[in-house]
Design a protein around this motif. Structure first.
Motif, PDB file in Angstrom:
ATOM      1  N   ASP A  52      47.313  12.751  14.625  1.00 55.36           N
ATOM      2  CA  ASP A  52      46.203  11.805  15.028  1.00 55.36           C
ATOM      3  C   ASP A  52      46.790  10.677  14.749  1.00 55.36           C
ATOM      4  N   ALA A  59      46.995  16.985  12.937  1.00 51.67           N
ATOM      5  CA  ALA A  59      45.075  17.249  13.606  1.00 51.67           C
ATOM      6  C   ALA A  59      45.548  18.869  14.112  1.00 51.67           C
ATOM      7  N   LYS A  60      46.183  19.215  14.313  1.00 53.23           N
ATOM      8  CA  LYS A  60      46.573  20.578  15.280  1.00 53.23           C
ATOM      9  C   LYS A  60      48.400  20.654  14.559  1.00 53.23           C
ATOM     10  N   ILE A  62      50.661  24.198  16.344  1.00 59.79           N
ATOM     11  CA  ILE A  62      50.660  24.781  17.561  1.00 59.79           C
ATOM     12  C   ILE A  62      51.744  26.000  17.461  1.00 59.79           C
ATOM     13  N   LEU A  96      42.560  22.090  22.548  1.00 61.25           N
ATOM     14  CA  LEU A  96      41.669  21.842  21.793  1.00 61.25           C
ATOM     15  C   LEU A  96      42.290  23.550  20.744  1.00 61.25           C
ATOM     16  N   SER A  97      41.958  24.653  21.753  1.00 58.97           N
ATOM     17  CA  SER A  97      41.813  25.760  21.556  1.00 58.97           C
ATOM     18  C   SER A  97      43.384  26.245  20.933  1.00 58.97           C
ATOM     19  N   GLY A  98      44.859  25.184  21.352  1.00 61.83           N
ATOM     20  CA  GLY A  98      45.893  25.842  21.073  1.00 61.83           C
ATOM     21  C   GLY A  98      46.414  27.215  21.396  1.00 61.83           C
ATOM     22  N   LEU A 402      40.931  15.081  18.485  1.00 55.80           N
ATOM     23  CA  LEU A 402      40.882  16.605  18.089  1.00 55.80           C
ATOM     24  C   LEU A 402      39.880  16.816  16.524  1.00 55.80           C
ATOM     25  N   ILE A 404      38.276  17.895  13.799  1.00 58.52           N
ATOM     26  CA  ILE A 404      39.284  18.362  11.982  1.00 58.52           C
ATOM     27  C   ILE A 404      37.956  19.222  11.594  1.00 58.52           C
TER      28      ILE A 404
END
Length: 539
Positions: A52, A59-60, A62, A96-98, A402, A404
Motif C-alpha cells: 500500500d 498489503a498482501k 501472493i 483480492l483473493s490471491g 486492499l 487488511i
C-alpha cells in the motif's frame, strides 16, 4: 484532492531519496497500478509483495511462483495481476483473493508481460528468441505476431497507450507497427545511428499521456518519437526523433527507461550503477541525476503515475525517490510571518471588536455576497489525473486499496463470532496442526480452491535450453550463460548468482534455482531450519 496543484509549484520530478521498502526476499521487478495506490514487487523466491503505497506497508503477499518473478503488469481496473517467472510460466492472479486464475507454459524464458491497456482479456508476451505472442485469456488461445526477419527473433514489443497498435523492434533496429486486432502492418521504420549502421532495440516504452514513446537502443541513446508522426510516415518511413537523450561523458548504457506520469520527464536507470538520470522531454536537457549506493546494480525503475515519485530496485531492495518536503508554516494564514526572534506586537484599536469599525464598506458587501453563495458539498468531481483524455468519469469498479484484517492471535471474546460450541470444536481441530497451519499460511501457498488451468504454448523453432538473463552472470553489457535453472552443460563460470534466494529466520526454506522437482521443493518447505537441529548435527 491536491493532484490539481502538483504541476503548479516548482519542478515536477524527485530530488532525493525517501526511504526504502524491504520485501524480506530480494526484489527483482516492480510496477505501480494505474492510480499509484498499490505497488507490486516481484521477488526472487517467487512471491509477489503488494505494498500500500500511501501507508508504505505490505498489503498482501501472493506465493505466486517457485522460481524468481521477472515481469509484472496490472490490469486496467487493478483487480488482476499477470506475472512471468524464470521457469517460463505466465500466470494471472486475482489480487483480492490471491488465487491463480490460469497459467501458460512457454518453451523459452519470458522477458516481458503486458496487459492490453483497455482489454484485460488480452496479454502481450515477449519470449526469448521468439516472435512476440498475444494471449487471449478467455479461450486460452494465442497469436504469434509477424516479424520483419525470421532469422532475427530477438524481438521486444509493447502496446501503445490505448492498445490500438503493437510496436515491435528487433536486433537490426527495425520497428514494426501492427494493428492489434488484425496484426496487419501499418507502419515501419529503421532506427539508425549517425551513419547507415543499425542498432539493436532493447525496449519500447509509451507515455501515459500524449502520443510520445521512447526507444532504448544498444548504441546507448534514448530516442523519443511522436506516435502520430510514425503512423503518418507509413511503411518504410523515415521519421526523425523529437529528442535524443544520452550520457555523453560516461557513455552509460541504460537498463530501464520510462516516462513520468504526465509524460513531461523521462527517467533512465544506468546499467552500470545505481544512478537515475532525469531529462525534460520538451527541451531534452538533463535536469537531475539521482545516485544510489555505490557498487549496486540497478534492476528496475518505475515512475509513479500521478506524483513525482520514482521506485528503483537494486540489491533486492526497493528505493523510493521523492521531492524534498519543506514545512511552510505561513501556509496556515496569509498574513502569518516567521520570526527569528520575539517582536513586540502593537494591537490595533478595533482588532478584537465584535464589529470592525475600520473595515471598508466595499469589502463588507463582498463578504456578504460570499456568505449567501451555496457551496455544493455532495457531488464528487472526477479527478482529471485519473481519467484518460477520452473518458469523462473514473472507473467505479476499480480496486484502489486492499482491505487488511487485523491479526488477533488470542481474542478474549468475540461478540461477532460463531457460538462458543463451534469455537471450541474448531479450536480442538486447530490444536492438532496449529504449527503447520501457521507455517503454511505465512510462508507456503495455501491449498487453492480450484486448480488453475495450465495451457502449454507451442512455438515453432524456439530453443528449449535458453537461460533467462536474470540467472546469467552480468558481464560488460553481455549476458553469459551460467549454470542456473536446470543442470545442463551450460558454459560459464561456476559462480554464485546475485539472485539466489536468501535464507531468513522464519522465512520459508531456500527455493533452489537448480531445477528441482516441484514435489522436492514442497518437501523442503515442510522442514524449516531450526537452530537446535543444526547444533545437534555439529555435535
Amino acid at each position: 484532492m491536491n493532484l490539481e496543484l502538483l504541476e503548479s509549484f516548482g519542478q515536477n520530478y524527485p530530488e532525493e531519496a525517501d526511504g526504502t521498502l524491504d520485501c524480506i526476499s530480494m526484489a527483482l521487478t516492480c510496477t505501480f497500478n494505474r492510480w499509484g495506490t498499490l505497488l507490486a514487487v516481484g521477488c526472487n523466491d517467487g512471491r509477489i509483495v503488494i505494498w500500500d503505497f500511501l501507508t508504505r506497508g505490505i498489503a498482501k503477499i501472493i506465493s505466486a511462483h517457485i522460481h524468481p518473478v521477472c515481469s509484472l503488469c496490472w490490469s486496467r481496473d487493478g483487480h488482476k495481476l499477470v506475472s512471468a517467472s524464470t521457469d517460463n510460466i505466465v500466470s494471472q492472479w486475482d489480487v483480492l483473493s490471491g488465487d491463480c486464475d490460469q497459467r501458460f507454459r512457454f518453451p523459452s524464458p519470458i522477458l516481458k508481460v503486458q496487459y492490453h491497456p483497455r482489454d484485460q482479456n488480452r496479454v502481450l508476451v515477449c519470449p526469448m528468441k521468439s516472435a512476440p505472442v498475444m494471449l487471449t485469456l478467455s479461450d486460452s488461445k494465442h497469436v504469434v505476431l509477424p516479424v520483419d526477419d525470421d532469422s532475427d527473433l530477438n524481438v521486444v514489443a509493447s502496446f501503445d497507450r490505448r492498445g490500438e497498435y503493437i510496436y515491435t523492434g528487433n536486433a537490426k533496429g527495425k520497428i514494426l507497427v501492427l494493428k492489434t486486432d488484425t496484426q496487419d502492418l501499418v507502419a515501419s521504420f529503421r532506427v539508425t545511428t549517425g551513419t547507415s549502421n543499425t542498432t539493436a532495440i532493447k525496449s519500447i516504452e509509451f507515455a501515459r499521456k500524449g502520443s510520445c514513446f521512447l526507444i532504448n537502443t544498444a548504441d546507448r541513446i534514448i530516442r523519443v518519437y511522436d506516435g502520430r508522426e510514425i503512423l503518418t510516415c507509413g511503411r518504410d518511413g523515415e521519421p526523425e526523433p523529437m529528442q535524443k537523450l544520452q550520457d555523453l561523458v560516461n557513455r552509460t548504457p541504460w537498463k530501464k527507461c520510462c516516462f513520468s506520469g504526465d509524460g513531461e520527464y523521462i527517467v533512465a536507470g544506468s546499467a552500470r550503477q545505481h544512478a537515475l538520470y532525469i531529462w525534460e522531454k520538451s527541451i531534452g536537457n538533463l535536469v537531475k541525476i539521482l545516485h544510489g549506493t555505490r557498487g549496486e546494480l540497478l534492476l528496475d525503475v518505475a515512475w509513479h503515475p500521478v506524483r513525482p515519485i520514482i521506485a528503483s530496485i537494486s540489491s533486492g531492495v526497493v528505493s523510493i525517490w521523492a521531492q524534498n518536503q519543506v514545512e511552510n508554516w505561513s501556509a496556515f494564514a496569509p498574513d502569518f510571518k516567521e520570526l527569528d526572534e520575539n517582536v513586540e506586537y502593537e494591537e490595533r484599536e478595533s482588532e478584537f471588536d465584535i464589529e470592525d469599525e475600520d473595515k471598508s464598506e466595499p469589502e463588507q458587501t463582498g463578504a456578504d455576497a460570499a456568505e449567501d453563495e451555496e457551496v455544493d458539498v455532495t457531488s464528487v468531481d472526477p479527478i482529471a489525473a485519473f481519467c484518460s483524455s477520452d473518458e469523462e468519469l473514473e472507473d467505479s469498479k476499480a480496486l484502489l486499496y486492499l482491505p487488511i484484517a487485523p491479526e488477533v492471535e488470542d481474542p478474549e471474546e468475540n461478540p461477532y463470532g460463531p457460538p462458543p460450541d463451534a469455537v471450541q470444536s474448531s479450536l480442538s481441530d486447530e490444536g492438532i496442526g496449529s504449527e503447520k497451519k501457521r507455517q503454511s499460511s505465512s510462508d507456503g501457498p495455501q491449498a487453492p480452491k480450484k486448480k488453475p488451468k495450465t495451457t502449454n504454448i507451442e512455438l515453432q523453432g524456439v530453443p528449449n535450453d535458453e537461460v533467462h538473463p536474470l540467472l546469467g552472470v552480468k558481464g560488460d553489457g553481455k549476458s553469459k550463460k551460467k549454470q542456473a535453472g536446470r543442470p545442463k552443460g551450460s558454459k560459464g563460470k561456476d559462480k554464485d548468482s546475485p539472485f539466489k534466494p536468501k535464507l531468513y529466520k522464519g522465512d520459508r526454506g531456500a527455493l533452489p534455482l537448480e531445477g528441482a522437482a516441484k514435489g522436492k521443493v514442497q518437501a523442503e518447505l515442510g522442514q524449516p531450519l531450526t537452530a537446535g537441529g543444526a547444533i545437534s548435527e555439529l555435535l
